[in-house]
Each structure stands twice: as structure tokens, then as C-alpha cells.
Design a protein around this motif. Sequence first.
Motif, PDB file in Angstrom:
ATOM      1  N   ILE A   1      69.926  67.241  29.475  1.00 51.32           N
ATOM      2  CA  ILE A   1      69.416  65.988  30.024  1.00 51.32           C
ATOM      3  C   ILE A   1      70.251  65.491  31.195  1.00 51.32           C
ATOM      4  O   ILE A   1      69.740  64.881  32.128  1.00 51.32           O
ATOM      5  CB  ILE A   1      69.340  64.902  28.917  1.00 51.32           C
ATOM      6  N   ASN A   2      71.569  65.744  31.156  1.00 48.96           N
ATOM      7  CA  ASN A   2      72.418  65.306  32.270  1.00 48.96           C
ATOM      8  C   ASN A   2      72.039  66.004  33.564  1.00 48.96           C
ATOM      9  O   ASN A   2      72.075  65.407  34.650  1.00 48.96           O
ATOM     10  CB  ASN A   2      73.892  65.560  31.952  1.00 48.96           C
ATOM     11  N   ALA A   3      71.669  67.289  33.444  1.00 46.12           N
ATOM     12  CA  ALA A   3      71.259  68.043  34.634  1.00 46.12           C
ATOM     13  C   ALA A   3      69.986  67.435  35.227  1.00 46.12           C
ATOM     14  O   ALA A   3      69.857  67.289  36.446  1.00 46.12           O
ATOM     15  CB  ALA A   3      71.038  69.512  34.276  1.00 46.12           C
ATOM     16  N   PHE A   4      69.027  67.065  34.348  1.00 45.86           N
ATOM     17  CA  PHE A   4      67.799  66.415  34.801  1.00 45.86           C
ATOM     18  C   PHE A   4      68.124  65.098  35.498  1.00 45.86           C
ATOM     19  O   PHE A   4      67.608  64.792  36.573  1.00 45.86           O
ATOM     20  CB  PHE A   4      66.868  66.141  33.612  1.00 45.86           C
ATOM     21  N   SER A   5      68.975  64.299  34.851  1.00 44.13           N
ATOM     22  CA  SER A   5      69.300  62.963  35.366  1.00 44.13           C
ATOM     23  C   SER A   5      69.998  63.038  36.709  1.00 44.13           C
ATOM     24  O   SER A   5      69.688  62.279  37.634  1.00 44.13           O
ATOM     25  CB  SER A   5      70.178  62.207  34.350  1.00 44.13           C
TER      26      SER A   5
ATOM     27  N   LEU B   1      84.581  54.385  40.860  1.00 43.46           N
ATOM     28  CA  LEU B   1      84.481  55.820  40.567  1.00 43.46           C
ATOM     29  C   LEU B   1      84.479  56.099  39.069  1.00 43.46           C
ATOM     30  O   LEU B   1      84.278  57.238  38.649  1.00 43.46           O
ATOM     31  CB  LEU B   1      85.622  56.579  41.255  1.00 43.46           C
ATOM     32  N   LYS B   2      84.698  55.063  38.261  1.00 44.29           N
ATOM     33  CA  LYS B   2      84.623  55.210  36.808  1.00 44.29           C
ATOM     34  C   LYS B   2      83.194  55.074  36.298  1.00 44.29           C
ATOM     35  O   LYS B   2      82.916  55.337  35.127  1.00 44.29           O
ATOM     36  CB  LYS B   2      85.506  54.160  36.122  1.00 44.29           C
ATOM     37  N   LEU B   3      82.295  54.655  37.175  1.00 43.50           N
ATOM     38  CA  LEU B   3      80.887  54.520  36.794  1.00 43.50           C
ATOM     39  C   LEU B   3      80.245  55.890  36.629  1.00 43.50           C
ATOM     40  O   LEU B   3      80.680  56.882  37.221  1.00 43.50           O
ATOM     41  CB  LEU B   3      80.123  53.725  37.854  1.00 43.50           C
ATOM     42  N   ASP B   4      79.177  55.927  35.829  1.00 42.81           N
ATOM     43  CA  ASP B   4      78.414  57.158  35.679  1.00 42.81           C
ATOM     44  C   ASP B   4      77.933  57.633  37.052  1.00 42.81           C
ATOM     45  O   ASP B   4      77.559  56.811  37.904  1.00 42.81           O
ATOM     46  CB  ASP B   4      77.205  56.901  34.756  1.00 42.81           C
ATOM     47  N   PRO B   5      77.945  58.952  37.319  1.00 45.27           N
ATOM     48  CA  PRO B   5      77.518  59.479  38.624  1.00 45.27           C
ATOM     49  C   PRO B   5      76.122  59.024  39.052  1.00 45.27           C
ATOM     50  O   PRO B   5      75.860  58.853  40.249  1.00 45.27           O
ATOM     51  CB  PRO B   5      77.563  60.997  38.414  1.00 45.27           C
ATOM     52  N   ILE B   6      75.232  58.824  38.094  1.00 41.38           N
ATOM     53  CA  ILE B   6      73.877  58.370  38.434  1.00 41.38           C
ATOM     54  C   ILE B   6      73.928  56.966  39.020  1.00 41.38           C
ATOM     55  O   ILE B   6      73.222  56.638  39.986  1.00 41.38           O
ATOM     56  CB  ILE B   6      72.963  58.406  37.186  1.00 41.38           C
TER      57      ILE B   6
ATOM     58  N   GLY C   1      68.355  61.645  40.017  1.00 44.24           N
ATOM     59  CA  GLY C   1      69.043  60.428  40.400  1.00 44.24           C
ATOM     60  C   GLY C   1      68.738  59.238  39.527  1.00 44.24           C
ATOM     61  O   GLY C   1      68.967  58.089  39.916  1.00 44.24           O
ATOM     62  N   HIS C   2      68.188  59.469  38.334  1.00 40.91           N
ATOM     63  CA  HIS C   2      67.875  58.403  37.377  1.00 40.91           C
ATOM     64  C   HIS C   2      68.161  58.898  35.972  1.00 40.91           C
ATOM     65  O   HIS C   2      68.201  60.110  35.722  1.00 40.91           O
ATOM     66  CB  HIS C   2      66.393  58.003  37.448  1.00 40.91           C
ATOM     67  N   LYS C   3      68.318  57.980  35.062  1.00 40.57           N
ATOM     68  CA  LYS C   3      68.430  58.368  33.664  1.00 40.57           C
ATOM     69  C   LYS C   3      67.042  58.801  33.177  1.00 40.57           C
ATOM     70  O   LYS C   3      66.086  58.031  33.201  1.00 40.57           O
ATOM     71  CB  LYS C   3      68.935  57.194  32.816  1.00 40.57           C
ATOM     72  N   ILE C   4      66.924  60.037  32.755  1.00 41.23           N
ATOM     73  CA  ILE C   4      65.652  60.587  32.297  1.00 41.23           C
ATOM     74  C   ILE C   4      65.507  60.329  30.797  1.00 41.23           C
ATOM     75  O   ILE C   4      66.407  60.621  30.017  1.00 41.23           O
ATOM     76  CB  ILE C   4      65.569  62.105  32.589  1.00 41.23           C
ATOM     77  N   ASP C   5      64.372  59.767  30.425  1.00 42.73           N
ATOM     78  CA  ASP C   5      64.125  59.440  29.018  1.00 42.73           C
ATOM     79  C   ASP C   5      63.443  60.628  28.323  1.00 42.73           C
ATOM     80  O   ASP C   5      62.461  61.177  28.833  1.00 42.73           O
ATOM     81  CB  ASP C   5      63.241  58.198  28.920  1.00 42.73           C
TER      82      ASP C   5
ATOM     83  N   TYR D   1      70.481  70.711  22.134  1.00 43.89           N
ATOM     84  CA  TYR D   1      70.040  71.444  23.324  1.00 43.89           C
ATOM     85  C   TYR D   1      69.514  70.485  24.393  1.00 43.89           C
ATOM     86  O   TYR D   1      69.599  70.766  25.595  1.00 43.89           O
ATOM     87  CB  TYR D   1      68.979  72.487  22.954  1.00 43.89           C
ATOM     88  N   ILE D   2      68.990  69.330  23.962  1.00 42.43           N
ATOM     89  CA  ILE D   2      68.520  68.336  24.923  1.00 42.43           C
ATOM     90  C   ILE D   2      69.702  67.588  25.530  1.00 42.43           C
ATOM     91  O   ILE D   2      69.740  67.315  26.725  1.00 42.43           O
ATOM     92  CB  ILE D   2      67.543  67.345  24.254  1.00 42.43           C
ATOM     93  N   LYS D   3      70.687  67.266  24.697  1.00 43.49           N
ATOM     94  CA  LYS D   3      71.882  66.583  25.202  1.00 43.49           C
ATOM     95  C   LYS D   3      72.549  67.385  26.318  1.00 43.49           C
ATOM     96  O   LYS D   3      73.029  66.841  27.300  1.00 43.49           O
ATOM     97  CB  LYS D   3      72.885  66.365  24.071  1.00 43.49           C
ATOM     98  N   LYS D   4      72.551  68.716  26.136  1.00 43.16           N
ATOM     99  CA  LYS D   4      73.198  69.574  27.125  1.00 43.16           C
ATOM    100  C   LYS D   4      72.412  69.606  28.436  1.00 43.16           C
ATOM    101  O   LYS D   4      72.985  69.725  29.517  1.00 43.16           O
ATOM    102  CB  LYS D   4      73.339  70.992  26.580  1.00 43.16           C
TER     103      LYS D   4
END
Length: 304
Positions: A260-264, A177-182, A268-272, A255-258
Motif C-alpha cells: 500500500i505504501n508503494a501505491f500511496s 522532514l518528520k512528516l510522512d512523505p505523502i 501522492g495520496h493515502k490509498i484506501d 501483503y497489502i501493508k507491504k
Amino acid sequence: MAKATKKQALGRGLSALLNDPSNDIKSAQDTGADKVIGNIVELDLDFIEVNPFQPRTNFSEESLRELASSIKELGIIQPITVRKLGLNKYQLVSGERRFRASKYLNLETIPAYVRIANDQESLEMALVENIQRQDLDPIEIALSYQRLIEEINLTQEQMSERVGKKRSTITNYLRLLKLDPIIQTGMRDGFISMGHGRALITIEDQTIQLDIYEKILSKKLSVRETENLVRNHNTPNNSSSLSSTKEENDAVPKYIKKGINAFSEYFGHKIDVKVSKNGKGKITIPFHSEEDFNRIKKLVEGAK
């Protein structure tokens, strides 16, 4: 054949007892409670509600259809378990897949064990019963352990006794549960195994966790290859590469940092995201199989 008929008749008789307003059983001490507890009762599906304490959240439609087909041919082999809330009102403790499959078939009744339990007992029964199942993913198991600790106030030692698992096994699940949610989502969807997840836990920086996670998927790395990759990242010789990853991350506009997590989390993936000096940029959504592509496609179509 005679035995089966007798069992069904018993179920109907107990159902009549439960549905009698003059004899509404609410506790183990009530009249007739001893005739219900431990016996199988045929309950109307419309009288049953799903369990809000259910630790399982992922129900495969395909597996439910397969179960429904089996029930149609063979019937329900193992009764569900419910707790009584009131007259003609019950709540699932275990057996939600059987309940859903029966609803899918438009059945009217379902065989059930009736329990008298309060909220805490119901939660504990649901969690412990689900932990014992073989088809839960590692994150579902970890979340069940976490809820037993937080909501039932069990220690890891007490939990070990309740579920029959070693304390070290419970600890290994909880650490996931310490892993990133993605990454947790990737494990739930079967893209990586628990072994991959355990290797990634040793990296505290979730940005680096996600970088390695993407490499695992794109290069189809085994658990051993992942462990070697993590080991290399954790050695002092790789401190420069780790810092460069952080520098690149720091160069991304706020503004992207804020956002990008929503996109990811949504895909369900890390969005580049790459941004040029003039403010223009490009968003890249990765996929790792035809199934994964179709999953993302459904997300996009559903958002229209």
C-alpha cells in the motif's frame, strides 16, 4: 546604447580568454583569473552542465515557458553563476531556471559569472542561494538546510549566520522532514501550507498524520481548524479513537501493508484499501481537485 555594446564586447573578450587552451584557468591563482572572476562572460550553453547539488527538484513547465517568453522579449536580466571544471566545461551554481528557459528558446549563449569553486563550495553556494529565493516550497528549503548540516557540516547556529535566518526558523523547517512523505509531497504541490504541516508534526504516528491530512484536503480545513483537530487527537479523551484506528490498520493483511505504501507514494495520496473475509477487496484513489485528477490521470497514462 554605447555602454551596452561595451559590456557585450567585454563578455566576448573574456570568453576568448577562457577558451584559449594555452591559458586554461583552473584556479584563482592562474594567469588571467583576475580578469574573469567578478565579470560577466558570454558562455556557450553547450559548455554548461546542470548542478548535481541543486536542491531544487520541481521545475514547473508553465513557469519555465513564462520565463522563456520574458527572456525572448527582454533578454536575461540577471546572469547565471557557474563554476569552471575544465576547458569549455562549466557547471551551474545558480540560475537553472534561466538556463532551462534559454535552452527552451534554443539560444546559443548565456551571460554568466564564472567562479572557481570546489565541490563543497559549489554545494554551499547553490544551497544558500536557493534558500534565499522566494518561490521555493517549504520542503525544498528544509532539504537544503538538512544538506547544509549533513554535507557541509554546519551547525544550526552557523547556518543561521550564513542564510540570515533565526535558528528557530531553521528548526521549524527541519521538523517538516518528520512528516510522512505523502504529506511532504502535498506541501510541495501546494495542497497544504507550512502551517498545516507544523500542526501535523506534533502527531508521531504517521498513520494518524495521513488520516488528518485527508480530512484537511476533503474538508478544506484552515490551519486553525487543523490545529484544533490535532489538539483533540492529542487529548486523553481521544485515546479510544486513536487505538481503533490502529486496530483497523492491524487488521489489514500483511501483503497489502507491504504494497500500500508503494501505491500511496506513486499517486501522492493515502490509498484506501478494504478487504472482505473472502480475500476480495477494493482500492480507492482519492483526488481533491480537477488539477489533482489530471495529475493522477497522467501517471496512469504514463504507466501504459
